[in-house]
Design a protein around this motif. Structure first.
Motif: not given
Length: 116
Positions: A35, A38, A60, A84, A86-87, A115
């Motif tokens: 990401a 990150k 996760s 999600r 965060e994926d 999103s």
């Protein structure tokens, strides 16, 4: 040698399947993601036949993602469900002798956006 496909833009809760094409039968194949801002992280890996196609997942994604080989199509697929935010990230396919070893070959990545 290894090419990813199947990325796209989805809403939270939706599903997406990524595919890694190449000489997958000979290697342990892993999916990584990165990401923005990150570190790259390993999502899942599947060993070759000699290691009984064993798999591993990061915590996760357990229960939501499935990595599997499609020998007929010479691909390793990552089925992602209940996505999600965060994926989201660039997903990379990588190959190495086994999942327990460092990966030696990398694809160029495919983008997954999650999103509303």
């Amino acid at each position: 040698q290894f090419v990813e496909s199947g990325g796209g833009s989805v809403q939270p809760g939706e599903s997406l399947t990524l595919r890694c094409s190449g000489p997958v039968d000979w290697y342990g194949i892993a999916w990584f993601r990165q990401a923005p801002g990150k570190n790259r992280e390993r999502v899942a890996c599947i060993n070759p036949h000699i290691k009984d196609f064993t798999t591993d997942y990061r915590d996760s994604v357990k229960g939501r993602f499935t990595i599997a080989r499609d020998s007929a199509k010479q691909t390793v697929n990552l089925e992602m469900t209940d996505l999600r935010p965060e994926d989201a990230g660039v997903y990379y396919c990588a190959a190495g002798p086994y999942c327990e070893y460092n990966m030696s070959f990398w694809g160029k990545g495919t983008l997954v956006t999650v999103s509303d």
